[in-house]
Design an enzyme around this catalytic site. Sequence first.
Site, mmCIF file in Angstrom:
data_model
loop_
_atom_site.group_PDB
_atom_site.id
_atom_site.type_symbol
_atom_site.label_atom_id
_atom_site.label_comp_id
_atom_site.label_asym_id
_atom_site.label_seq_id
_atom_site.Cartn_x
_atom_site.Cartn_y
_atom_site.Cartn_z
ATOM 1 N N GLY A 235 -20.286 5.117 47.283
ATOM 2 C CA GLY A 235 -18.859 5.374 47.508
ATOM 3 C C GLY A 235 -18.273 6.229 46.400
ATOM 4 C CB ALA A 506 -18.657 -7.712 39.017
ATOM 5 C CG ASN A 626 -28.691 -8.981 38.033
ATOM 6 O OD1 ASN A 626 -29.521 -8.346 37.377
ATOM 7 N ND2 ASN A 626 -28.958 -9.466 39.222
ATOM 8 C CB THR A 629 -27.702 -5.303 39.645
ATOM 9 O OG1 THR A 629 -27.110 -6.482 39.082
ATOM 10 C CG2 THR A 629 -28.714 -5.693 40.692
ATOM 11 C CD GLN A 633 -23.474 -0.013 39.580
ATOM 12 O OE1 GLN A 633 -22.365 0.493 39.541
ATOM 13 N NE2 GLN A 633 -24.344 0.271 40.505
ATOM 14 N N GLY A 697 -15.875 -5.010 34.433
ATOM 15 C CA GLY A 697 -16.585 -4.155 35.390
ATOM 16 C C GLY A 697 -17.541 -3.204 34.699
ATOM 17 N N GLY A 699 -19.226 -0.444 36.767
ATOM 18 C CA GLY A 699 -19.596 0.666 37.653
ATOM 19 C C GLY A 699 -19.225 2.052 37.156
ATOM 20 C CD GLU A 700 -14.728 3.426 38.446
ATOM 21 O OE1 GLU A 700 -14.148 4.497 38.637
ATOM 22 O OE2 GLU A 700 -14.222 2.328 38.715
HETATM 23 MO MO1 MOS Z 1 -13.952 4.118 41.686
HETATM 24 S S1 MOS Z 1 -13.646 6.133 41.430
HETATM 25 O O1 MOS Z 1 -12.394 3.553 41.260
HETATM 26 O O2 MOS Z 1 -14.269 3.925 43.335
#
Ligand code: MOS
Length: 734
Positions: A235, A506, A626, A629, A633, A697, A699-700
Amino acid sequence: MTAIGDPITRVDGHAKVTGKAKYAAEFAVPHLTYAVMVTSTIGSGRILSMGTSDAQHAPGVLTVMTPANAPKLPQGGKAAVHPPAGRVLSLLQDNLVHYNNQPIAVVVAETLNQALYASSLVTVRYQRENPHLNFEGGFATAHPGSHGKDPADKSIGNLEQGMAEGEVKVDQVYTTPLENHNPMEPHVTIAEWEGEKLTLHDATQYISGVKQTVAKSFGIPDENVRVLCPYTGGGFGCKGSTWSHVLLAAMAAKVVQRPVKLVLERPQMFGPVGGRPRTHQHVVLAAKRDGTLTAMQHDVHSHTSEIEDFTEPSSSVTRTLYACPAIKTSQRLVPLSLATPTFQRAPGESTGTFALEIAMDELAYKLNMDPIQLRLKNYAEKDPIENKPFSSKHLRECYEQGAARFGWAKRNPAPRSMKRGHDLIGWGMATATYPANRSSASVNVQFEPNGRVTVTCGSQDLGTGTYTIMAQVAAATLKLPIELVNAELGDSAMPKSPVSGGSQTAASVTPAVQAAAKQAQLALFALAAADKDSLFHEVAPQDLDFENGKVVRKGKSGGEDFKELLARNGNKPIGATASAEPEQDSEQYSKHSFGAVFAEVSVDESLGMPHVQRVVGVYDVGTLLNEKTGKSQLIGGIVWGVSLALHEEAHIDNASGRIVNNNLAEYHVPVNADIGEIEVFALNFPDTKFNPLGARGIGEIGITGAGAAIANAIYHATGKRIRSAPITPDMLLT
Ligand code: MOS
């Protein structure tokens, strides 16, 4: 037993590699029809007429939906601009063209090939206007742009005084290009009406956002819309909003009175579904000779569309990263005849660190100071503008461990001082940062008569590992092996969860998993207490515990299998739904993750070809839920940092406003051969002021800082200071 932090392999891995995991486009809906979007070929103007009769009469065609015959929506299709993820969309409600590649018609046919062929027969007569594409030319008339809670302007102290006190200055402009997300799975919607009820299979980061936006657009109750998305094939922000194709598929399904599948063609991923806007970032840093910052200025221009504002908040990093008495930041928007940009992995921080962290490196060279020392000298013990303590901050340890693991002490800071054969070698570093976000989420945990436990949440798994950590946290809370837990998500009928954006899934979902697991356990204890045949008949819940599938008396061995308990009590599942809200006092804190990223880059001296040899990143992201995973990321984020630094750019044709490299052959992204060794470490200091598990988080943050570390390494290798991404060989030829 399963524990928090265990490096558990993703629980959906087997389903994914065997093809059992179904993505939105793969659902076999009976009587399905196929839609293809026709998009504009001019950058600005209006549609005078469309020739659709050849398409209408082509084999298999069911409808050609255009502005002339499309169903009229409440408020001209703008009813859903404000709900979560609601945008200004192109829903064939007028004949205006605001950008090239804007959806202007939809062809529906019995097969995909028939729809594709018929779509090629649609002709359009336009009244053309000159597209506005001059980004720099728009600076004089740019308007303020805010992003969520980030205001357009944020400042502290006396800038003039701070600048005057500075003995050494860096005053430069840094730029980043338009980029377009390209997850392997393109955007997809299957829309199926049953009377007034609509079911959507949608590739999304936000099932409940799609539900609300679609309901509002059609003027129907929320409960009439159900959105399903068990798997999302990436995404990165583009699937965080509900874009035009989702509504167009549902409109078309209404017209043909059959289910419709609409899959975006790869070139349609360049425009109608957002992208990262261009940025022009003016950074001024002033410091004393000893490195103490006296003033920081970060003025950002980014582009937006002519129909809607989206701000790339690049100055956010300068608002939080370093202690400084005078800070001035601003965000300005230049509307262009381009599609509305959107969130793209670490919106703001990825582009902002590219500017600020190169500027800091430039300052370090001017001061003849080690870049880590410069950062430590200006270490922010509290949020410099908000004047709040951080919920938890261990950036110092990131610098220390990162430097040690990378071997930074062996670096000779002189540019062009390291060579390996034909390659100049450079080492660079930068700071990484991303805010810690969290929203309310609900989860159901249920003990099943077959001896298994099901944990259910209306969340999404973009490939990040949501299934896995849901199962893992449920298993850890219930002291069960993870093999006994099923995780289910991706259905808007499930307990509600926020958008999987802003790296918040998460941190939002796992406290709710924990709460629901504890409540489900209490329900089980109550069942035992009420059961005359139970070992624990009339035993108070506070005397009971649950371990390895058994209800036990606290501190005692033995116990009763929950499966037997359920079998004696109607053989029905028993469980509970619980919600978790952000911590009540969390607004007292500034909440961010941090990291230090180090890069080694080689540059071929004759060809100017840069190659990232290795990257070491050490991150302070709170509890690592984890290890496997989570680290994946971070590694993925760094890979995209390489892309930002060296590869990615959407090129606009200045006459037509069309993105000319709108395919995966010409839109450069790194391949395996472009990625050297990547090593990531997470410090694992729990941030319990932010969330009961201590997890922020993940992911970013990986993409942040990485681009600057690479640019700084290129300077160290070559002596060339490049302030514009992507850095390409032509810029490095001597
Ligand atoms: Mo992220 S760019 O906030 O899906």
